[in-house]
Motif scaffolding. Structure first.
Motif, PDB file in Angstrom:
ATOM      1  N   ILE A   1       0.843  -1.199   0.000  1.00 41.10           N
ATOM      2  CA  ILE A   1       0.000   0.000   0.000  1.00 41.10           C
ATOM      3  C   ILE A   1       0.878   1.248   0.000  1.00 41.10           C
ATOM      4  O   ILE A   1       0.693   2.156  -0.807  1.00 41.10           O
ATOM      5  CB  ILE A   1      -0.964   0.004   1.207  1.00 41.10           C
ATOM      6  CG1 ILE A   1      -2.047  -1.062   1.010  1.00 41.10           C
ATOM      7  CG2 ILE A   1      -1.590   1.383   1.419  1.00 41.10           C
ATOM      8  CD1 ILE A   1      -2.871  -1.353   2.254  1.00 41.10           C
ATOM      9  N   VAL A   2       1.844   1.291   0.903  1.00 41.08           N
ATOM     10  CA  VAL A   2       2.718   2.469   1.014  1.00 41.08           C
ATOM     11  C   VAL A   2       3.524   2.672  -0.264  1.00 41.08           C
ATOM     12  O   VAL A   2       3.599   3.786  -0.790  1.00 41.08           O
ATOM     13  CB  VAL A   2       3.641   2.352   2.247  1.00 41.08           C
ATOM     14  CG1 VAL A   2       4.700   3.447   2.243  1.00 41.08           C
ATOM     15  CG2 VAL A   2       2.813   2.424   3.526  1.00 41.08           C
ATOM     16  N   SER A   3       4.101   1.597  -0.798  1.00 40.94           N
ATOM     17  CA  SER A   3       4.960   1.757  -1.977  1.00 40.94           C
ATOM     18  C   SER A   3       4.163   1.999  -3.262  1.00 40.94           C
ATOM     19  O   SER A   3       4.512   2.878  -4.043  1.00 40.94           O
ATOM     20  CB  SER A   3       5.872   0.538  -2.148  1.00 40.94           C
ATOM     21  OG  SER A   3       5.125  -0.621  -2.430  1.00 40.94           O
ATOM     22  N   SER A   4       3.091   1.254  -3.474  1.00 44.17           N
ATOM     23  CA  SER A   4       2.358   1.398  -4.737  1.00 44.17           C
ATOM     24  C   SER A   4       1.563   2.690  -4.812  1.00 44.17           C
ATOM     25  O   SER A   4       1.315   3.202  -5.900  1.00 44.17           O
ATOM     26  CB  SER A   4       1.443   0.189  -4.980  1.00 44.17           C
ATOM     27  OG  SER A   4       0.422   0.133  -4.015  1.00 44.17           O
ATOM     28  N   LEU A   5       1.175   3.224  -3.664  1.00 47.82           N
ATOM     29  CA  LEU A   5       0.406   4.474  -3.656  1.00 47.82           C
ATOM     30  C   LEU A   5       1.278   5.684  -3.313  1.00 47.82           C
ATOM     31  O   LEU A   5       0.763   6.791  -3.157  1.00 47.82           O
ATOM     32  CB  LEU A   5      -0.769   4.364  -2.671  1.00 47.82           C
ATOM     33  CG  LEU A   5      -1.749   3.229  -2.954  1.00 47.82           C
ATOM     34  CD1 LEU A   5      -2.865   3.220  -1.912  1.00 47.82           C
ATOM     35  CD2 LEU A   5      -2.325   3.316  -4.351  1.00 47.82           C
ATOM     36  N   ASN A   6       2.586   5.458  -3.182  1.00 46.83           N
ATOM     37  CA  ASN A   6       3.533   6.540  -2.876  1.00 46.83           C
ATOM     38  C   ASN A   6       3.096   7.367  -1.673  1.00 46.83           C
ATOM     39  O   ASN A   6       3.070   8.600  -1.728  1.00 46.83           O
ATOM     40  CB  ASN A   6       3.737   7.445  -4.101  1.00 46.83           C
ATOM     41  CG  ASN A   6       4.292   6.700  -5.282  1.00 46.83           C
ATOM     42  OD1 ASN A   6       5.248   5.945  -5.145  1.00 46.83           O
ATOM     43  ND2 ASN A   6       3.681   6.879  -6.437  1.00 46.83           N
ATOM     44  N   LEU A   7       2.766   6.688  -0.582  1.00 51.37           N
ATOM     45  CA  LEU A   7       2.342   7.375   0.643  1.00 51.37           C
ATOM     46  C   LEU A   7       3.582   7.798   1.421  1.00 51.37           C
ATOM     47  O   LEU A   7       4.119   7.044   2.224  1.00 51.37           O
ATOM     48  CB  LEU A   7       1.445   6.467   1.484  1.00 51.37           C
ATOM     49  CG  LEU A   7       0.178   5.961   0.813  1.00 51.37           C
ATOM     50  CD1 LEU A   7      -0.600   5.043   1.759  1.00 51.37           C
ATOM     51  CD2 LEU A   7      -0.697   7.119   0.356  1.00 51.37           C
ATOM     52  N   GLU A   8       4.045   8.998   1.174  1.00 50.76           N
ATOM     53  CA  GLU A   8       5.297   9.477   1.749  1.00 50.76           C
ATOM     54  C   GLU A   8       5.226   9.709   3.252  1.00 50.76           C
ATOM     55  O   GLU A   8       6.224   9.558   3.946  1.00 50.76           O
ATOM     56  CB  GLU A   8       5.728  10.760   1.037  1.00 50.76           C
ATOM     57  CG  GLU A   8       6.039  10.534  -0.429  1.00 50.76           C
ATOM     58  CD  GLU A   8       6.331  11.814  -1.173  1.00 50.76           C
ATOM     59  OE1 GLU A   8       6.364  12.888  -0.550  1.00 50.76           O
ATOM     60  OE2 GLU A   8       6.525  11.732  -2.406  1.00 50.76           O
TER      61      GLU A   8
ATOM     62  N   ILE B   1      -1.876  -5.516  -6.351  1.00 43.31           N
ATOM     63  CA  ILE B   1      -2.165  -6.847  -5.793  1.00 43.31           C
ATOM     64  C   ILE B   1      -2.125  -7.893  -6.898  1.00 43.31           C
ATOM     65  O   ILE B   1      -1.544  -8.965  -6.743  1.00 43.31           O
ATOM     66  CB  ILE B   1      -3.524  -6.845  -5.068  1.00 43.31           C
ATOM     67  CG1 ILE B   1      -3.411  -6.074  -3.747  1.00 43.31           C
ATOM     68  CG2 ILE B   1      -4.028  -8.275  -4.821  1.00 43.31           C
ATOM     69  CD1 ILE B   1      -4.725  -5.804  -3.057  1.00 43.31           C
ATOM     70  N   ARG B   2      -2.712  -7.556  -8.033  1.00 43.16           N
ATOM     71  CA  ARG B   2      -2.712  -8.504  -9.159  1.00 43.16           C
ATOM     72  C   ARG B   2      -1.287  -8.777  -9.634  1.00 43.16           C
ATOM     73  O   ARG B   2      -0.920  -9.922  -9.923  1.00 43.16           O
ATOM     74  CB  ARG B   2      -3.559  -7.949 -10.293  1.00 43.16           C
ATOM     75  CG  ARG B   2      -3.720  -8.932 -11.430  1.00 43.16           C
ATOM     76  CD  ARG B   2      -4.687  -8.411 -12.450  1.00 43.16           C
ATOM     77  NE  ARG B   2      -4.937  -9.410 -13.471  1.00 43.16           N
ATOM     78  CZ  ARG B   2      -5.736  -9.244 -14.480  1.00 43.16           C
ATOM     79  NH1 ARG B   2      -6.385  -8.106 -14.626  1.00 43.16           N
ATOM     80  NH2 ARG B   2      -5.909 -10.185 -15.364  1.00 43.16           N
ATOM     81  N   LYS B   3      -0.470  -7.734  -9.704  1.00 38.61           N
ATOM     82  CA  LYS B   3       0.911  -7.885 -10.161  1.00 38.61           C
ATOM     83  C   LYS B   3       1.732  -8.715  -9.173  1.00 38.61           C
ATOM     84  O   LYS B   3       2.470  -9.608  -9.560  1.00 38.61           O
ATOM     85  CB  LYS B   3       1.541  -6.510 -10.356  1.00 38.61           C
ATOM     86  CG  LYS B   3       2.940  -6.544 -10.905  1.00 38.61           C
ATOM     87  CD  LYS B   3       3.459  -5.139 -11.148  1.00 38.61           C
ATOM     88  CE  LYS B   3       4.872  -5.160 -11.701  1.00 38.61           C
ATOM     89  NZ  LYS B   3       5.397  -3.814 -11.907  1.00 38.61           N
ATOM     90  N   LYS B   4       1.591  -8.422  -7.874  1.00 40.59           N
ATOM     91  CA  LYS B   4       2.403  -9.104  -6.848  1.00 40.59           C
ATOM     92  C   LYS B   4       1.937 -10.526  -6.574  1.00 40.59           C
ATOM     93  O   LYS B   4       2.750 -11.428  -6.429  1.00 40.59           O
ATOM     94  CB  LYS B   4       2.400  -8.298  -5.553  1.00 40.59           C
ATOM     95  CG  LYS B   4       3.248  -8.936  -4.458  1.00 40.59           C
ATOM     96  CD  LYS B   4       3.414  -8.031  -3.281  1.00 40.59           C
ATOM     97  CE  LYS B   4       4.225  -8.681  -2.191  1.00 40.59           C
ATOM     98  NZ  LYS B   4       5.641  -8.460  -2.302  1.00 40.59           N
ATOM     99  N   TYR B   5       0.630 -10.732  -6.485  1.00 42.32           N
ATOM    100  CA  TYR B   5       0.103 -12.027  -6.060  1.00 42.32           C
ATOM    101  C   TYR B   5      -0.542 -12.832  -7.194  1.00 42.32           C
ATOM    102  O   TYR B   5      -0.907 -13.989  -6.992  1.00 42.32           O
ATOM    103  CB  TYR B   5      -0.916 -11.849  -4.931  1.00 42.32           C
ATOM    104  CG  TYR B   5      -0.310 -11.219  -3.706  1.00 42.32           C
ATOM    105  CD1 TYR B   5       0.487 -11.959  -2.838  1.00 42.32           C
ATOM    106  CD2 TYR B   5      -0.515  -9.873  -3.422  1.00 42.32           C
ATOM    107  CE1 TYR B   5       1.058 -11.377  -1.720  1.00 42.32           C
ATOM    108  CE2 TYR B   5       0.049  -9.282  -2.305  1.00 42.32           C
ATOM    109  CZ  TYR B   5       0.834 -10.044  -1.451  1.00 42.32           C
ATOM    110  OH  TYR B   5       1.405  -9.464  -0.353  1.00 42.32           O
ATOM    111  N   GLY B   6      -0.716 -12.213  -8.353  1.00 41.01           N
ATOM    112  CA  GLY B   6      -1.353 -12.918  -9.458  1.00 41.01           C
ATOM    113  C   GLY B   6      -2.829 -13.186  -9.225  1.00 41.01           C
ATOM    114  O   GLY B   6      -3.393 -14.103  -9.810  1.00 41.01           O
TER     115      GLY B   6
END
Length: 86
Positions: free
Chosen positions: A12-19, A51-56
């Protein structure tokens, strides 16, 4: 399940760039949208793609089912664990 929740918080933090948010700042039972973390529908789409990319796993269902799945980190983790077991 705790490891999966930790991974999801990091995603969540990395994919949404939550600084201004660290993964450990996110409570697994805290709402992700509106109140709580304050995500919006665009964030939801981006999170679904991550989620789709990481977990398929593609999060599918009616609008209400998807809202329920994305309600909290804990509910996403339960959904992913259930999908992995199939």
């Amino acid at each position: 399940m705790a490891d999966l929740e930790r991974e999801l918080k990091e995603l969540i933090v990395s994919s949404l760039n939550l600084e201004d948010v660290a993964p450990e700042d996110i409570d697994s039972g805290e709402p992700l949208f509106e109140k709580g973390l304050g995500l919006d529908s665009i964030d939801g789409l981006e999170l679904g793609m991550a989620i789709r990319k990481k977990y398929g796993i593609k999060v599918q269902g009616s609008k209400e089912e998807i809202r329920t799945i994305f309600e909290t980190v804990g509910s996403i983790a339960r959904y992913l664990a259930e999908q992995k077991s199939h």
